[in-house]
Design a protein around this motif. Sequence first.
Motif, mmCIF file in Angstrom:
data_model
loop_
_atom_site.group_PDB
_atom_site.id
_atom_site.type_symbol
_atom_site.label_atom_id
_atom_site.label_comp_id
_atom_site.label_asym_id
_atom_site.label_seq_id
_atom_site.Cartn_x
_atom_site.Cartn_y
_atom_site.Cartn_z
ATOM 1 N N TRP A 14 -21.114 43.912 87.254
ATOM 2 C CA TRP A 14 -21.967 43.150 88.174
ATOM 3 C C TRP A 14 -21.123 42.388 89.194
ATOM 4 O O TRP A 14 -21.455 42.344 90.373
ATOM 5 C CB TRP A 14 -22.843 42.185 87.391
ATOM 6 C CG TRP A 14 -23.956 42.857 86.647
ATOM 7 C CD1 TRP A 14 -24.319 44.177 86.726
ATOM 8 C CD2 TRP A 14 -24.844 42.247 85.720
ATOM 9 N NE1 TRP A 14 -25.385 44.428 85.898
ATOM 10 C CE2 TRP A 14 -25.744 43.268 85.271
ATOM 11 C CE3 TRP A 14 -24.983 40.962 85.211
ATOM 12 C CZ2 TRP A 14 -26.748 43.013 84.342
ATOM 13 C CZ3 TRP A 14 -25.995 40.707 84.300
ATOM 14 C CH2 TRP A 14 -26.872 41.727 83.870
ATOM 15 N N GLU A 15 -20.044 41.797 88.734
ATOM 16 C CA GLU A 15 -19.186 41.041 89.654
ATOM 17 C C GLU A 15 -18.498 41.957 90.655
ATOM 18 O O GLU A 15 -18.354 41.611 91.838
ATOM 19 C CB GLU A 15 -18.149 40.249 88.853
ATOM 20 C CG GLU A 15 -18.742 39.091 88.057
ATOM 21 C CD GLU A 15 -17.717 38.412 87.173
ATOM 22 O OE1 GLU A 15 -17.959 37.249 86.779
ATOM 23 O OE2 GLU A 15 -16.676 39.040 86.859
ATOM 24 N N TYR A 37 -24.970 41.014 97.575
ATOM 25 C CA TYR A 37 -25.180 42.273 96.825
ATOM 26 C C TYR A 37 -25.979 43.283 97.646
ATOM 27 O O TYR A 37 -25.658 44.480 97.638
ATOM 28 C CB TYR A 37 -25.899 41.954 95.516
ATOM 29 C CG TYR A 37 -25.899 43.085 94.509
ATOM 30 C CD1 TYR A 37 -25.020 43.075 93.423
ATOM 31 C CD2 TYR A 37 -26.772 44.167 94.622
ATOM 32 C CE1 TYR A 37 -25.019 44.095 92.487
ATOM 33 C CE2 TYR A 37 -26.772 45.201 93.705
ATOM 34 C CZ TYR A 37 -25.911 45.164 92.642
ATOM 35 O OH TYR A 37 -25.897 46.192 91.729
ATOM 36 N N ASP A 63 -27.828 36.212 96.784
ATOM 37 C CA ASP A 63 -27.299 37.247 95.890
ATOM 38 C C ASP A 63 -25.805 37.503 96.054
ATOM 39 O O ASP A 63 -25.289 38.510 95.552
ATOM 40 C CB ASP A 63 -28.066 38.553 96.106
ATOM 41 C CG ASP A 63 -27.921 39.098 97.529
ATOM 42 O OD1 ASP A 63 -27.236 38.444 98.350
ATOM 43 O OD2 ASP A 63 -28.478 40.171 97.811
ATOM 44 N N GLY A 80 -29.969 36.815 93.095
ATOM 45 C CA GLY A 80 -29.153 37.904 92.584
ATOM 46 C C GLY A 80 -28.850 37.660 91.118
ATOM 47 O O GLY A 80 -29.633 37.035 90.399
ATOM 48 N N TYR A 81 -27.708 38.164 90.662
ATOM 49 C CA TYR A 81 -27.317 37.950 89.265
ATOM 50 C C TYR A 81 -26.928 36.480 89.075
ATOM 51 O O TYR A 81 -25.964 36.003 89.682
ATOM 52 C CB TYR A 81 -26.148 38.852 88.882
ATOM 53 C CG TYR A 81 -26.513 40.319 88.762
ATOM 54 C CD1 TYR A 81 -27.487 40.731 87.861
ATOM 55 C CD2 TYR A 81 -25.879 41.284 89.533
ATOM 56 C CE1 TYR A 81 -27.838 42.075 87.735
ATOM 57 C CE2 TYR A 81 -26.206 42.631 89.414
ATOM 58 C CZ TYR A 81 -27.192 43.017 88.517
ATOM 59 O OH TYR A 81 -27.531 44.348 88.395
ATOM 60 N N THR A 129 -20.732 42.851 93.544
ATOM 61 C CA THR A 129 -21.142 41.724 94.387
ATOM 62 C C THR A 129 -20.014 41.388 95.349
ATOM 63 O O THR A 129 -18.891 41.092 94.911
ATOM 64 C CB THR A 129 -21.474 40.490 93.519
ATOM 65 O OG1 THR A 129 -22.490 40.832 92.571
ATOM 66 C CG2 THR A 129 -21.944 39.335 94.382
#
Length: 341
Positions: A297-298, A338, A335, A276-277, A301
């Motif tokens: 992004w956080e 996610y 991830d 994932g990120y 997730t």
Amino acid sequence: MSTAMSSRFLSRALPRHVPRPALPAAASHRCLVGLQIRFNSSSSAPSTSSEPQTTVNAIPTPVAPTPLPQKAPRNLQAFSMANKVCLVTGAARGLGNEFCKAFVESGCTDLAIVDLKEEEAQAAAEELVKQSCLDSNMDPSDYRIIGIGCDVSSEISVQQAFRRAMDTYGRIDSVVASAGIVENYSAFDYPFDRIKRLYDINVHGAFFTAREAARHMIPMGGGSVVLVASMSANIVNIPQPQTPYNAAKAAVKHMAASLAVEWAKKGVRVNCLSPGYMLTKLTRTILAHDTELKKTWESLTPMGRMGEPEDLDGAIVFLASDASRFMTGSEIRVDGGYCII
């Protein structure tokens, strides 16, 4: 018999106790020495010399107990990378370099670091050896970690890289195709030459790497190939536009499944790792200038954070080692949840 008569009779019948005179100090000392010599089994017979006798110590000298061997808990040896030869592309930095560290920490001493510029790959190899010897009883001579320059978009370059690795080690057991790039253009604005370059590295490079790995593994009885895809193979990332990247990683994921079926009975396992990120050094630099993107992004997730490169260590070692020996054609997503929402 009267009481007085019985008393006199008993006093005459029983001998009177007369106290023995005390021995002089010297005689008392000689008696004590004699008793100590007599009852000390480790002593020799008493000397007949007229010289003064020294006191024999009857108490044995304490002996330090033998230390017990240090307890070592059992480890599942299937996860060990000891005695395995590994090759990782895109390994001079980023996630590829983290995979190399994980392999060495799991016991690997024979490793080829492959990247576009050989001087960077060799510098990464030297740094990894240096770090591996810190707080360890290992010496640099215990490692055979080399850097190899390779353009994974070129089939000839990939073939040459594998030939050099085979010349050095004689075999290759585990290969990770980690080289890749990402760019963010809207679909209307994406230049064709940039699309072609992305596919040449991310898709064709993964294919060339996997194919050369299998060619060398099959005669040796098999091995493990890991293609690094992305969670983007399963979802559409937002808010950044990256259609060619997402499609390329979906191709890599399906490529791993297809090659797994093709080579299953030849002993070569092919699996896919989809991060994932991740907060790589490059990603940290980018997000330092776009804190809102990091927050987005956080928030998307479920675990509420981005991953650290070290979060992938267990997954990559599992896929590359014998711990996953009955696993092929599979994908492991790391991830933070996610893709499940």
